[in-house]
Design an enzyme around this catalytic site. Structure first.
Site, PDB file in Angstrom:
ATOM      1  N   HIS A  82       0.839  -1.204   0.000  1.00 57.39           N
ATOM      2  CA  HIS A  82       0.000   0.000   0.000  1.00 57.39           C
ATOM      3  C   HIS A  82       0.869   1.247   0.000  1.00 57.39           C
ATOM      4  CE1 HIS A  82      -3.822   2.064   0.726  1.00 57.39           C
ATOM      5  NE2 HIS A  82      -3.075   2.951   1.344  1.00 57.39           N
ATOM      6  N   ASP A 161     -14.115   3.722   8.058  1.00 57.98           N
ATOM      7  CA  ASP A 161     -13.057   4.501   7.399  1.00 57.98           C
ATOM      8  C   ASP A 161     -13.589   5.151   6.127  1.00 57.98           C
ATOM      9  OD1 ASP A 161     -10.322   5.357   6.589  1.00 57.98           O
ATOM     10  OD2 ASP A 161     -10.802   3.998   4.949  1.00 57.98           O
ATOM     11  N   ARG A 168     -13.241  13.630   6.295  1.00 60.90           N
ATOM     12  CA  ARG A 168     -11.956  14.313   6.516  1.00 60.90           C
ATOM     13  C   ARG A 168     -11.534  15.069   5.271  1.00 60.90           C
ATOM     14  NH1 ARG A 168      -8.495   9.641   7.231  1.00 60.90           N
ATOM     15  NH2 ARG A 168      -6.795  11.104   7.279  1.00 60.90           N
ATOM     16  N   SER A 183      -6.547   5.000   9.209  1.00 61.57           N
ATOM     17  CA  SER A 183      -7.338   4.832   7.983  1.00 61.57           C
ATOM     18  C   SER A 183      -6.731   3.737   7.098  1.00 61.57           C
ATOM     19  CB  SER A 183      -7.380   6.182   7.248  1.00 61.57           C
ATOM     20  OG  SER A 183      -7.802   6.030   5.931  1.00 61.57           O
ATOM     21  N   LYS A 187      -8.066  -0.573   6.785  1.00 60.79           N
ATOM     22  CA  LYS A 187      -8.436  -1.236   5.520  1.00 60.79           C
ATOM     23  C   LYS A 187      -7.542  -2.446   5.268  1.00 60.79           C
ATOM     24  CE  LYS A 187      -8.066   2.700   3.350  1.00 60.79           C
ATOM     25  NZ  LYS A 187      -8.359   4.099   3.145  1.00 60.79           N
TER      26      LYS A 187
END
Ligand code: URA
Length: 434
Positions: A82, A161, A168, A183, A187
């Site tokens: 990620h 999230d 946000r 966040s 995930k």
């Protein structure tokens, strides 16, 4: 328990208990706590920060707010990768097939672009027909059969999230370390991988502009991953200028394909090898980083990574022929240069501004609902440290609208500084946190 008291406690610098965090996440997910109270809490967190314990509690609460994917039907160690987001970041497009071609099952959840940053799913949709709308069964079947599947964040996966991130994004509370860490990690934990390799960006195109903040974010995420029993590694990499040369969906797909053909830009190749070697080590496919890099170079040289990309695109409904014939990808009508106003060395390119140029051309979304033009963007010709002669192209604009092309070119020129002397060289990979 009252939401009002929780907001006030955080506003006054107090530490929230796990019960209070669970109460907030549960109530907000169910729609019992309204957006205005959640916004107030996010702003209080932004200014007062969260402790490590609070950040972990928030992560676990968000991860558990919906389905937790069970990937046990996939054989082998599942490794997810990620990125914290950047400009020209097409890493997953090249790295997922490279890792899969080395035997790592890649069961990945990706996102769409928002603001100045791009998203893997938008990029993949440049392949005509490509979809991430897979059932859980198809997702698992594809990973077992070809080694890769990529899906989007469904409404059932870390829904807290999903809601909070959208909130946000419009309340100026994205760039807080605890909120970003929770966040991303919520995930990743919900998506079920055994090991997680994080690419934490730093510089003018990243959420964390300062290296020390990127390092703190990386350490926080690694800590969360380990506490949750997942092997987690973070690489801190430069995002002070776009990654590679291409910025824009189909243009980035083309650059990823060229990389799998052995013609990738140096910084992009270095990143793929660094992250990829960590994936192979985490997945038990190599004993040392050097052995892992050799395996990754081999799957590029023998064409198996490119073939894997085509198989993956086909398996998700896309036209895999576009991997071998990039003329099948969307192409913009106008291609024009941005000439350098003076001669000299490229000193700095304000990276998020380049992302905004792509946005102006129609390549990104300003709101979640915006349609995007997959064909447009920029291809840099000169990067930081390169010498350019006055009149030579700094970059090529790919556009479908003359006015937008002009506006993006003007903005690019403002973002790019040219000096008589070369800039000080800085390392591209800053640090690896294990
Ligand atoms: N990416 C995410 O998924 N969440 C953030 O908060 C920032 C980047």
């Amino acid at each position: 328990m009252r939401m009002y008291d929780i907001i006030m406690k955080k506003r006054n610098g107090g530490e929230l208990s796990t019960e209070e965090i669970n109460f907030f996440v549960d109530g907000y997910t169910k729609g019992v706590i309204p957006d205005y109270q959640a916004s107030a809490l996010m702003m209080a967190v932004y200014f007062q920060k969260m402790t490590e314990r609070e950040t972990l509690a928030l992560t676990m609460a968000m991860a558990g707010s919906g389905d937790m994917l069970d990937l046990s039907e996939i054989q082998g160690t599942k490794v997810d990768k990620h990125s914290t987001g950047g400009v020209g970041d097409k890493t997953s497009l090249a790295l997922a097939p490279m890792a899969a071609a080395c035997g790592i099952p890649v069961a990945k959840m990706s996102g769409r672009g928002l603001g100045h940053t791009g998203g893997t799913i938008d990029k993949l949709e440049s392949f005509p027909g490509f979809t991430t709308a897979l059932t859980r069964g198809q997702f698992i079947e594809n990973v077992n059969r070809i080694g890769i599947a990529i899906m989007g964040q469904t409404a059932d996966l870390a829904p807290a999230d999903k809601k909070l991130y959208a909130l946000r994004d419009v309340t100026a509370t994205v760039d807080n370390m605890s909120l970003i860490a929770s966040s991303i990690m919520s995930k990743k934990l919900a998506a079920g991988a055994d090991a997680i390799v994080l690419d934490v960006k730093t510089g003018s195109g990243a959420f964390m502009k300062e290296e020390r903040d990127a390092k703190a974010l990386a350490q926080e995420m690694v800590r969360i991953g380990k506490n949750a029993g997942r092997r987690t590694i973070a690489v801190i990499s430069d995002m002070d200028q776009p990654l590679g040369y291409a910025v824009g969906n189909a243009l980035e797909v083309k650059e990823a394909i060229e990389t799998l053909q052995g013609r990738g830009p140096a910084d992009f190749v270095e990143l793929c090898l660094t992250l990829g070697s960590r994936m192979l080590l985490a997945g038990g496919k190599a004993e040392t980083a050097q052995e892992a890099e050799e395996k990754l170079c081999k799957v590029i040289a023998d064409g198996s990574a490119l073939k894997k990309l085509a198989e993956f695109v086909e398996a998700q409904g896309g036209n895999g022929d576009a991997v071998y014939n990039t003329g099948l990808l969307p192409e913009a009508k106008i291609v024009c240069p941005i000439p350098a106003p003076v001669s000299g060395y490229i000193n700095h390119i304000i990276c998020d501004e380049v992302g905004i140029c792509s946005l102006i051309l129609g390549g990104g979304r300003e709101t979640k609902e915006n349609m995007i033009d997959l064909s447009v963007g920029l291809v840099l010709r000169k990067k930081v440290g390169d010498y350019v002669k006055a009149g030579e192209p700094l970059a090529m604009i790919h556009a479908n609208d003359e006015n937008k092309a002009e506006e993006a070119a003007k903005r690019y020129l403002k973002a790019c500084s040219i000096l008589d002397t070369p800039p000080v060289h800085t390392a591209f990979i800053k640090e690896i946190i294990t």
